[in-house]
Each structure stands twice: as C-alpha cells, then as structure tokens.
Enzyme design. Structure first.
Site, PDB file in Angstrom:
ATOM      1  N   TYR A  31      69.203  34.923  71.493  1.00 23.63           N
ATOM      2  CA  TYR A  31      69.077  33.648  72.175  1.00 23.63           C
ATOM      3  C   TYR A  31      70.184  32.722  71.701  1.00 23.63           C
ATOM      4  O   TYR A  31      70.355  32.531  70.497  1.00 23.63           O
ATOM      5  CB  TYR A  31      67.713  33.010  71.889  1.00 23.63           C
ATOM      6  CG  TYR A  31      67.464  31.842  72.803  1.00 23.63           C
ATOM      7  CD1 TYR A  31      66.750  32.007  73.980  1.00 23.63           C
ATOM      8  CD2 TYR A  31      67.982  30.591  72.515  1.00 23.63           C
ATOM      9  CE1 TYR A  31      66.547  30.950  74.848  1.00 23.63           C
ATOM     10  CE2 TYR A  31      67.796  29.527  73.379  1.00 23.63           C
ATOM     11  CZ  TYR A  31      67.076  29.708  74.546  1.00 23.63           C
ATOM     12  OH  TYR A  31      66.891  28.663  75.408  1.00 23.63           O
TER      13      TYR A  31
ATOM     14  N   GLN B 159      60.854  31.142  78.800  1.00 27.21           N
ATOM     15  CA  GLN B 159      60.870  32.208  79.809  1.00 27.21           C
ATOM     16  C   GLN B 159      61.878  33.306  79.467  1.00 27.21           C
ATOM     17  O   GLN B 159      61.626  34.491  79.715  1.00 27.21           O
ATOM     18  CB  GLN B 159      61.112  31.638  81.216  1.00 27.21           C
ATOM     19  CG  GLN B 159      62.450  30.920  81.432  1.00 27.21           C
ATOM     20  CD  GLN B 159      62.414  29.448  81.043  1.00 27.21           C
ATOM     21  OE1 GLN B 159      61.533  29.009  80.299  1.00 27.21           O
ATOM     22  NE2 GLN B 159      63.393  28.686  81.519  1.00 27.21           N
TER      23      GLN B 159
ATOM     24  N   ASN C 166      65.263  25.513  70.782  1.00 27.27           N
ATOM     25  CA  ASN C 166      64.435  24.303  70.631  1.00 27.27           C
ATOM     26  C   ASN C 166      62.981  24.696  70.339  1.00 27.27           C
ATOM     27  O   ASN C 166      62.665  25.866  70.136  1.00 27.27           O
ATOM     28  CB  ASN C 166      64.559  23.412  71.876  1.00 27.27           C
ATOM     29  CG  ASN C 166      64.012  24.103  73.122  1.00 27.27           C
ATOM     30  OD1 ASN C 166      63.245  25.061  73.043  1.00 27.27           O
ATOM     31  ND2 ASN C 166      64.430  23.617  74.285  1.00 27.27           N
TER      32      ASN C 166
ATOM     33  N   SER D  48      67.938  21.818  59.356  1.00 22.86           N
ATOM     34  CA  SER D  48      68.868  22.316  58.353  1.00 22.86           C
ATOM     35  C   SER D  48      68.935  21.407  57.128  1.00 22.86           C
ATOM     36  O   SER D  48      68.581  20.239  57.197  1.00 22.86           O
ATOM     37  CB  SER D  48      70.238  22.401  59.032  1.00 22.86           C
ATOM     38  OG  SER D  48      71.125  23.158  58.275  1.00 22.86           O
TER      39      SER D  48
ATOM     40  N   GLN E  65      76.421  18.339  56.793  1.00 21.35           N
ATOM     41  CA  GLN E  65      75.048  18.725  57.101  1.00 21.35           C
ATOM     42  C   GLN E  65      74.374  17.662  57.956  1.00 21.35           C
ATOM     43  O   GLN E  65      73.679  17.966  58.930  1.00 21.35           O
ATOM     44  CB  GLN E  65      74.273  18.910  55.788  1.00 21.35           C
ATOM     45  CG  GLN E  65      72.943  19.575  55.927  1.00 21.35           C
ATOM     46  CD  GLN E  65      73.064  20.915  56.612  1.00 21.35           C
ATOM     47  OE1 GLN E  65      72.473  21.112  57.656  1.00 21.35           O
ATOM     48  NE2 GLN E  65      73.841  21.824  56.071  1.00 21.35           N
TER      49      GLN E  65
ATOM     50  N   HIS F 117      74.611  17.461  61.861  1.00 23.49           N
ATOM     51  CA  HIS F 117      73.960  18.480  62.698  1.00 23.49           C
ATOM     52  C   HIS F 117      72.882  17.888  63.585  1.00 23.49           C
ATOM     53  O   HIS F 117      72.745  18.242  64.751  1.00 23.49           O
ATOM     54  CB  HIS F 117      73.283  19.534  61.821  1.00 23.49           C
ATOM     55  CG  HIS F 117      74.106  20.766  61.650  1.00 23.49           C
ATOM     56  ND1 HIS F 117      74.502  21.555  62.684  1.00 23.49           N
ATOM     57  CD2 HIS F 117      74.624  21.355  60.541  1.00 23.49           C
ATOM     58  CE1 HIS F 117      75.216  22.564  62.247  1.00 23.49           C
ATOM     59  NE2 HIS F 117      75.324  22.462  60.943  1.00 23.49           N
TER      60      HIS F 117
ATOM     61  N   GLU G 260      68.179  25.714  51.917  1.00 21.16           N
ATOM     62  CA  GLU G 260      68.892  26.614  52.825  1.00 21.16           C
ATOM     63  C   GLU G 260      70.338  26.813  52.329  1.00 21.16           C
ATOM     64  O   GLU G 260      70.796  27.930  52.155  1.00 21.16           O
ATOM     65  CB  GLU G 260      68.891  25.994  54.227  1.00 21.16           C
ATOM     66  CG  GLU G 260      69.614  26.804  55.269  1.00 21.16           C
ATOM     67  CD  GLU G 260      69.805  26.024  56.569  1.00 21.16           C
ATOM     68  OE1 GLU G 260      69.621  24.791  56.572  1.00 21.16           O
ATOM     69  OE2 GLU G 260      70.159  26.665  57.581  1.00 21.16           O
ATOM     70  N   HIS G 261      71.038  25.696  52.117  1.00 22.67           N
ATOM     71  CA  HIS G 261      72.405  25.742  51.591  1.00 22.67           C
ATOM     72  C   HIS G 261      72.393  25.106  50.205  1.00 22.67           C
ATOM     73  O   HIS G 261      71.882  23.994  50.040  1.00 22.67           O
ATOM     74  CB  HIS G 261      73.363  24.918  52.459  1.00 22.67           C
ATOM     75  CG  HIS G 261      73.411  25.337  53.891  1.00 22.67           C
ATOM     76  ND1 HIS G 261      72.673  24.720  54.871  1.00 22.67           N
ATOM     77  CD2 HIS G 261      74.110  26.317  54.514  1.00 22.67           C
ATOM     78  CE1 HIS G 261      72.915  25.294  56.043  1.00 22.67           C
ATOM     79  NE2 HIS G 261      73.784  26.273  55.865  1.00 22.67           N
TER      80      HIS G 261
ATOM     81  N   ASP H 256      79.751  28.532  57.173  1.00 22.56           N
ATOM     82  CA  ASP H 256      79.192  28.385  58.519  1.00 22.56           C
ATOM     83  C   ASP H 256      79.954  29.196  59.554  1.00 22.56           C
ATOM     84  O   ASP H 256      79.405  29.577  60.585  1.00 22.56           O
ATOM     85  CB  ASP H 256      79.232  26.910  58.951  1.00 22.56           C
ATOM     86  CG  ASP H 256      78.169  26.089  58.246  1.00 22.56           C
ATOM     87  OD1 ASP H 256      77.221  26.680  57.705  1.00 22.56           O
ATOM     88  OD2 ASP H 256      78.299  24.850  58.223  1.00 22.56           O
TER      89      ASP H 256
ATOM     90  N   GLU I  88      37.097  57.426  48.475  1.00 20.87           N
ATOM     91  CA  GLU I  88      37.181  56.417  49.534  1.00 20.87           C
ATOM     92  C   GLU I  88      36.230  56.745  50.685  1.00 20.87           C
ATOM     93  O   GLU I  88      36.193  56.028  51.685  1.00 20.87           O
ATOM     94  CB  GLU I  88      38.627  56.291  50.047  1.00 20.87           C
ATOM     95  CG  GLU I  88      39.567  55.720  48.990  1.00 20.87           C
ATOM     96  CD  GLU I  88      40.897  55.217  49.536  1.00 20.87           C
ATOM     97  OE1 GLU I  88      41.248  55.567  50.675  1.00 20.87           O
ATOM     98  OE2 GLU I  88      41.565  54.468  48.807  1.00 20.87           O
TER      99      GLU I  88
ATOM    100  N   HIS J 209      39.939  63.313  55.721  1.00 16.26           N
ATOM    101  CA  HIS J 209      41.240  63.269  55.054  1.00 16.26           C
ATOM    102  C   HIS J 209      41.332  64.419  54.047  1.00 16.26           C
ATOM    103  O   HIS J 209      42.324  65.143  53.992  1.00 16.26           O
ATOM    104  CB  HIS J 209      41.425  61.937  54.315  1.00 16.26           C
ATOM    105  CG  HIS J 209      41.839  60.807  55.203  1.00 16.26           C
ATOM    106  ND1 HIS J 209      41.079  60.354  56.240  1.00 16.26           N
ATOM    107  CD2 HIS J 209      42.973  60.035  55.204  1.00 16.26           C
ATOM    108  CE1 HIS J 209      41.706  59.343  56.839  1.00 16.26           C
ATOM    109  NE2 HIS J 209      42.856  59.130  56.226  1.00 16.26           N
TER     110      HIS J 209
END
Lengths: 429, 429
Positions: free
Chosen positions: B130, B191, B214, B237, B259, B262, B327-328, B361, B415, B420
């Site tokens: 995506y 979709q 999103n 982020s 940062q 963004h 994250e960073h 990045d 068991e 088995h």
C-alpha cells in the site's frame, strides 16, 4: 468423510466446506472481551479477582495469592512419575537444542570504509505465556512456548493458566519449571491476557503474549495486538498426508486419527495417487476409530472434516497441498526428499513412513505451535524469532555523509520534506 | 515544547501526555471499514469501482482500467529528472544490498545419525504494497516495501495507491519499476486492502499486505490480519536524541525538526546531560522553524509533543530511552559505540554526529519502516523476514522412531491423547 477425486467436477465446491470450518469471531464475543480488557485496565487486580471468582470458581484475597508458590512446585515434582519426568526432560532438552539453531547474531557490515550498517538482535525483556487449563492440560504446550523464549534470552517468562477450582496439573508445573518459566499465576481467560498486556499492581506488563486458548483468549490476543506482540492466531488443527501408494494403510490411518482426536473441528486429509490405498486407509480409520478412548471426538472430526482424495499424479497432490497450506504435512511417499523442494506452504513437514506427526508434537525438537487454516502461506512456526526483535544500526562518518549527502537531499526535496534535507546539508555545506 | 529535568517530581506525569498522543481506533471507523470489507468480499470489482468513484473521484469502466499501463510507466520515466533518477537508483541499490544480508538459508541438522531436523525458508508467493497517495507522495516508501520483498524472492508484488482524480506521481512509478513491483493499481483506502486480502476478479489475492496508510487503511489491515499477513501497525513517528553535550546544537535542532515536519502528531525529544546544550538546541529549533516551508506542521508538533529533557547521567538517559523504545534513536554523543550495547529497545539507531536520521530514511540501506509508539519493545524494522515464512522439517528413520518412541508415547498418554501414542506404537510394536 468425503472420498473425492481431484478431477471431480465438483471437487472445489466439496472441498470448500472443509476449508471453511474455522469460526469467525462474532461481534458479541468481541464486545465481551473489550469490556473485560477495559475493566482490567481500569481496576487492575480487583477486576482480576472478580473475573477469577466468576469464571474459574476460585476465591482469593489477592492476586499475589494466585501465584504458584515454591512449595507447590516441589509438591508437583514429588507427584510426577519418574518415567514421565524423564520424557519431559528429554522433550525440553531436544526442543532447546533445535531452537538454539534458530538464534541470529547481531551483525555489522564493513563493506564501506566510511559507513557502518548493521542489525542488532536483542531478546524481549518479558513475555507472557498462556496455557489452557480445565479439561485438557498440555505440558508440551508449556515447553513449546517457554523454551524458545528462554533460548532467545528473554529476561522473565510469566505463565498464566486458568485453574477451575484452583487445581493445577503437576505435569504442567513440572514442564514450566524445566522450561525455565519464572512465575506462574492462576489466571485465565481474556482477563489474564489483558493483565499481561497492560500490567496490574501484581501482574507485570509483558512485551508479548503467546500460547493457545479458547475463543475469548484468542479474541483478547487479537485486541491487545499492538499494545504487546502476539504469536499467530490459531484456528482448528489439521493434517494433510501426501501418499504415492507406498507404506502401510494402518499407519496413515493412525496419523489421521491422531489429528482427529484433538477436536471436533480438526481436519484430517489423505491425498493419494493410489485409489486402492486410499480405500484401505479409509477402512482402517473405521476399524481404529472403535478402539479410541476419544472415539466420539475423532469420529465427529473425521465425518465432518475428513477426506480421502485421489490425485492423478504426485505433482497434482503437491499443487493441492501448496494451495491449502496445511499446518501439518506428511510426505508418506517412497522418496520424500525428492518432493520436499516442491513444497511451498506448510507449517511442519514430516518426511517418510516413520515420521508420524505425533513425533513432532512432543519432542523431535521443532515447535508444535504452527500456522493453521491456510495461514502457512505467510506465518511461520513459533520460534526464537518470536522472542527477539531487531534494531537497525547506522553510522556515517563525515566522509560518508559527504559522499551520499547530495542524493539524500535530492530525495528529501522531491518528497517535499525540506527539513529532512536540511539536517544533512547543515552538516556539510 | 516541554523543558524538563528527569528528576522533576512531576516528570512521569508531564511525559505521559507525549506518550499518549497515538489515537486509538474508534468503533465507528471500525464499523465503516467492516462494511467496506464485506462489500468488497461480496461484490468484488463492482464494489471497488464504486468506492474509487466516491472516495477518489475517479471514474473507470473496469478495475482493469485502473491498472497502470506500460505507456504510463514510460511516460513517468521520461518526466523524471536525471539527478532524481540517479538518487532513486542509488537508494534501490543500497537498500537491496543491505537487505540481501538479512536473507536466511534453509538448514538441515545432521547432529543425529537416525533423525534429520531442519527449517525450510520459502518466500511468500504474492504480496501487496500500500502506498499512500494524495498530498504527500513518497517514492522512498515504495522502495522500502518493494525491495525487501523482491530480495526475499516474492514471486509477484502488487502495488496499490489511491490517485485522487487519477493523477499518479511519476517518482512513485519510477521507484516502483526500479524496485521490481510487478503491477500497480490505482486503488486506495480500506477497499484496496480488502481487495488484496480476499482477491477480486481483477485484483489477485495476496499473502501479505504491507505499507503505511491513514486510519482507514490501518484499521483494514488490522481487520484482515489472519486472512493475510500484515506488517506492524504504524502510529505517528518519533525521534529521541541522546546527547552528552558534545556536537553542534544546530545539527541536533535540524534533526528534531526533520521529524517534526512529518506530521503534527510526530514527537521529537532531546535528552541531554548538559542543560546548557539543551537550551541552545531549543533556541536553534525556534530559529530554524521560521525558515521551514512546513513550518506550521513542524511548529505544532514541536509545541505539543516536543521536549528537551535534562538527565543527571548518560545512563539515566539510556534507561529512559529503553523505557520509551523510540522508533528513531540518535546517539549524538562523543563515543556512540560505547553505549550501543546498552540500548535494548529502538527501531533504528543512528550513531555519532554525522548520522542524521534522514540518512536512514532514504538510502543508507536499512528499512525506514520502523516500529512506533513504544512497539520497538517487540516489533522489528520491516525486513526480508517479513516476506518469507518457515516450515519445520522432521525426518525419523525407523531407528530414530524406535529410539524416541517410548518417550513420545509417554507424553501422549499423560496428555490423554491416545491416538497420538498409537500413531507411534503401531509403527514399532
């Protein structure tokens, strides 16, 4: 049981019913679980005690009182028979040895003289393992979850298990101790998962929750995913046996039944290039069914979700197998290694006529937590990988940044991220 | 922006507001997305065309007409400037080289003479990527998703991107072609995720869906998880810079702003042992903010979720960092490799004074898809691992089964899984 030929006009439709056996979680279950999670987040230990009283008929003054004590571990060790103890120890040892081979090292690349790049592997700090209680109690499940975590280097493994009435199976406790589990709480259901994911005054927050459970547990895991890591979402179990007419029908029948006895929703399928062999296996299943203590479960599974399929060629059988991506795949053929490279999607592959799936369930070494319901297309067996995480390592010298800086700025600008570019150019120009 | 000392009595409370910035998905969004998924499952292409008309203002006679053609690729190549093309090619090449090092081999253990155990690694057959469209269009995002898939050996990579009005960014198309993307559809939103997860007459079903989007896209990915694999669920982020008073305040300020630009929900934090350095960075941020084209976004992010924290020692700063699992993470200190082994939780680690996050990045090599919001405790950067899956391999000779059979049967019996045990004993006794 369905007896089909892969060339039958209605084969796909007939088979679809077997594939569709997994239940989708209803919105009602989801709402119940959302409420439980919200209550545990808001009220912590108080909510845990309340749910444990209601769902597990277990009264306790505090969550601390639900933790298994050293005395209880000692008692469990005293109660387990020597031969069982030896078998459990062998399982822990072999599972640990296999999983040791999955460990990945931190690496650093020195391909360039002015830039270092790498990948650091670190274990999760704390994980939670869910072990179902009640009717079925599976020490092998403890081993298969706890050992990979410990091999990965996880600092603390917290086990939770529902104990209706307070009873806890001694084999489960022994397996927990042998596998290196650090703490065990008598907690179960969605509330146990919520406690592990968010932490309470008594139950520490973990980084990941693994292990099987009922629909409430599975739903809770799905809903806390993101707050913590989880292992795969398990559906009913299945086996596919590929056969070329070689081998012994009674053996294959026994393997199909070992899957069928798990659960009424389990699915056992034989695909063979030899119709006569398929018929003999079907007859053997009927014969052996009558001898099983879990006959009614196995019979229901076999009747609803069992199948014997005749294929024109071994290649057709393999294409079919890759399409359904079975959890357990037996290559019960004369030359199993010859077809291994053609297998694309399967949780675990059992080769030849002396490798029943049950060997892998307990102590061959590989994990028995496997992707079900076709998810072997993209999920892997539970492994050491599930208990570590990685961090990228980037080091630029001034020379390295100077060498690549203009291209970095170029991409930043075409993406419209000016400040990204400036963080590079300010160091150079 | 908050200027805090880590020893402040109210530090945890002050900081909690920054940590809590991630939005939880509302039930309303979930219901909308559930409806979209149901419609795509039921009506396939028809539903896709309908949603694309409504949400992307794009009219098409068929879903096939939404696929990007060879002519359109050629046109995109003609439109991209030479220097941009060179930068994108360099990025693809460097990202591919780094990810090549992540490839794992199938292995088989011959530790035992009568049993073979192993792990087979196979690529996913088909994945969907995506790529967000609209305002911001990020060729780097295409590269970071498609290249690891192709390095892993994925057979077919299908890209989807919403194209309001039909417009598609030429840099994105060039990046797709350079990265080895096989097909591109002008589809977006929940979709598009549903189409990839379940397949329609025109859009092939994939095994995994990755890439940012999103809240509708993220929710759709969460809801189809299990039907297909997904990558991590990304939140806003963040960057954390650890500093010891060494280096140049203007450089650190530029990194914090890279940062902040963004997204208004982005968070940029400096933790330093040198109060004076911290004050100078804060002043520099104010100065540089005024020069940014994305000033209003960056300012809002910095005001709401920015912080300069003074720590007593570098070790305190590290403990803090491990707790929030950024994250960073920039180690903007004199001797960054000395503290690297103390870092336990971070998506990507940038070492030293010449490694701005922006380098990572785009084209250092490591992936820029990183775990956000503290999930670096258990998630890893997107990698080749995400585009392969593993299958366990188990082969027992008759001698091997004979050697371990009694212990397998023992565990099966304790068991309560008799069938088995029988699948083993029938082969031996």
């Amino acid at each position: 049981m369905k007896f089909l030929h892969i060339h039958d006009a209605n084969f796909d439709a007939e088979f679809a019913a077997i594939l569709a056996r997994g239940e989708e979680t209803g919105r009602e279950v989801e709402q119940v679980v959302l409420d439980i999670i919200a209550a545990v987040r808001a009220q912590g230990d108080v909510a845990l005690l309340d749910y444990t009283r209601r769902f597990d008929r277990l009264e306790a003054g505090s969550v601390a009182a639900l933790e298994v004590t050293e005395d209880e571990f000692n008692e469990a060790f005293a109660r387990v028979e020597e031969a069982d103890m030896a078998a459990l120890k062998l399982a822990v040892e072999r599972v640990a040895r296999f999983h040791e081979k999955q460990k990945q090292e931190t690496w650093l690349s020195t391909d360039e003289t002015d830039i270092l790049l790498g990948q650091m592997v670190t274990p999760l700090e704390r994980v939670g393992i869910y072990v179902p209680g009640g009717k079925a109690s599976y020490p092998s499940s403890v081993i298969m979850n706890a050992v990979p975590a410990k091999v990965a280097g996880v600092g603390e493994v917290i086990m939770v298990a529902p104990t209706p009435g307070g009873e806890i199976n001694p084999h489960v406790l022994v397996a927990a101790r042998l596998s290196g589990v650090d703490r065990v709480f008598r907690l179960g259901g969605a509330q146990a998962v919520a406690a592990l994911a968010y932490g309470t005054a008594t139950v520490p927050r973990v980084d990941k929750v693994t292990g099987p459970g009922n629909i409430y547990v599975a739903t809770a895991k799905k809903l806390v995913f993101g707050q913590v890591g989880i292992d795969m979402i398990a559906g009913p179990s299945e086996i596919l046996v590929i056969n070329d007419g070689s081998g012994t029908p009674a053996h294959i029948a026994a393997d199909l039944l070992s899957q069928a006895e798990h659960d009424e929703l389990a699915s056992s399928i034989l695909i063979t290039t030899d119709r006569d062999f398929g018929e003999r296996v079907a007859a053997e299943v009927e014969r052996q069914l009558k001898e099983l203590s879990r006959e009614s479960i196995a019979r229901k599974s076999w009747e609803c979700y069992g199948a014997v399929i005749v294929a024109g060629t071994l290649d057709e059988a393999i294409v079919f197998s890759n399409r359904i991506a079975p959890e357990h795949l037996e290559l019960a053929v004369a030359d199993p290694f010859a077809i291994l490279p053609k297998i694309r999607n399967a949780g675990a592959i059992f080769l030849g006529h002396f490798t029943p799936e049950a060997a892998g369930d307990y102590l061959a070494g590989p994990n028995h937590t496997l992707p079900t319901g076709g998810t072997a297309r993209f999920f892997s067996p539970l492994s050491v990988d599930d208990f570590v995480k990685k961090s990228s390592i980037v080091y630029f010298s001034q020379g390295g940044l100077n060498r690549l800086g203009k291209d970095i700025v170029r991409i930043a600008e075409l993406e419209g991220l000016e400040a990204h570019g400036k963080s590079v150019s300010i160091r150079l120009w």
